[in-house]
Write an enzyme that holds these catalytic residues in place. Structure first.
Site, PDB file in Angstrom:
ATOM      1  N   ALA A 290      10.097   2.488  -1.266  1.00  0.00           N
ATOM      2  CA  ALA A 290      10.043   3.313  -2.476  1.00  0.00           C
ATOM      3  C   ALA A 290      11.135   4.374  -2.468  1.00  0.00           C
ATOM      4  O   ALA A 290      11.785   4.619  -3.499  1.00  0.00           O
ATOM      5  CB  ALA A 290       8.667   3.968  -2.602  1.00  0.00           C
TER       6      ALA A 290
ATOM      7  N   ALA B 239       0.826  -1.212   0.000  1.00  0.00           N
ATOM      8  CA  ALA B 239       0.000   0.000   0.000  1.00  0.00           C
ATOM      9  C   ALA B 239       0.858   1.257   0.000  1.00  0.00           C
ATOM     10  O   ALA B 239       1.716   1.426   0.866  1.00  0.00           O
ATOM     11  CB  ALA B 239      -0.929   0.014   1.213  1.00  0.00           C
TER      12      ALA B 239
ATOM     13  N   GLY C 233       6.317   1.355   5.787  1.00  0.00           N
ATOM     14  CA  GLY C 233       7.235   0.410   5.151  1.00  0.00           C
ATOM     15  C   GLY C 233       7.330   0.618   3.653  1.00  0.00           C
ATOM     16  O   GLY C 233       8.422   0.600   3.070  1.00  0.00           O
ATOM     17  N   CYS C 234       6.196   0.825   3.017  1.00  0.00           N
ATOM     18  CA  CYS C 234       6.184   1.008   1.560  1.00  0.00           C
ATOM     19  C   CYS C 234       6.849   2.318   1.165  1.00  0.00           C
ATOM     20  O   CYS C 234       7.514   2.399   0.134  1.00  0.00           O
ATOM     21  CB  CYS C 234       4.763   0.920   1.033  1.00  0.00           C
ATOM     22  SG  CYS C 234       4.052  -0.727   1.272  1.00  0.00           S
ATOM     23  N   THR C 235       6.704   3.343   1.989  1.00  0.00           N
ATOM     24  CA  THR C 235       7.379   4.611   1.728  1.00  0.00           C
ATOM     25  C   THR C 235       8.886   4.436   1.854  1.00  0.00           C
ATOM     26  O   THR C 235       9.645   4.908   0.997  1.00  0.00           O
ATOM     27  CB  THR C 235       6.876   5.703   2.687  1.00  0.00           C
ATOM     28  OG1 THR C 235       5.470   5.878   2.466  1.00  0.00           O
ATOM     29  CG2 THR C 235       7.602   7.016   2.472  1.00  0.00           C
TER      30      THR C 235
END
Length: 157
Positions: free
Chosen positions: A51, A41, A46-48
């Protein structure tokens, strides 16, 4: 759970919308490898982190012959906000029906806080210029993943 890919498999082809609504396809790229990473998401911690790690490594990845495509089940609008906020200079693709994640073995059973459910499994697949799977990494951790991937690809030598 979808079957996981292994090195040497043909990478499943796909066309998905990026954060600007443009179709992006995985197709053999003249002399280029493609890092296809799946994340649960946009705009979550974590995804930030993951990325931004890709963003910060982009120049060296590209000079080594690697392109990056990030895929999540998020809608195009959310991806656009995420890409703009974090200054991401690589395509983020919307796989709302998770068909591509399933084809890549990145969709399946997950456990979180004692609950079991179906969802996106943080995964990275490297596709060679001929459309073959060169490297697979499933159930990766967001923090430190790009550094490990760089080591596994011998890019820090």
């Amino acid at each position: 759970m979808a079957e996981r890919l292994v090195s040497g498999d043909d990478a499943p082809g796909f066309t998905l919308k990026d954060s600007s609504g443009t179709d992006v396809s995985l197709s053999p790229r003249q002399g280029r490898h493609t890092i296809v990473y799946f994340y649960p998401a946009a705009a979550t911690p974590g995804c930030t982190k993951e990325a931004c790690d890709f963003r910060d490594s982009m120049a060296s990845l590209q000079s080594a012959g690697y392109d990056v495509l990030g895929i999540s089940p998020d809608p195009v609008e959310k991806l656009a906000k995420f890409a703009a906020k974090e200054g991401l200079g690589f395509p983020l693709l919307s796989d709302a029906d998770h068909a591509v994640a399933e084809a890549y073995g990145a969709w399946g059973e997950k456990k979180n806080y004692g609950k079991t459910y179906e969802g996106l499994i943080r995964s990275t697949i490297v596709v060679d210029p001929d459309g073959k799977v060169a490297l697979t990494q499933y159930n990766v951790r967001a923090t430190g993943h790009v550094a490990k991937l760089r080591r596994d690809l011998n890019l820090d030598a």
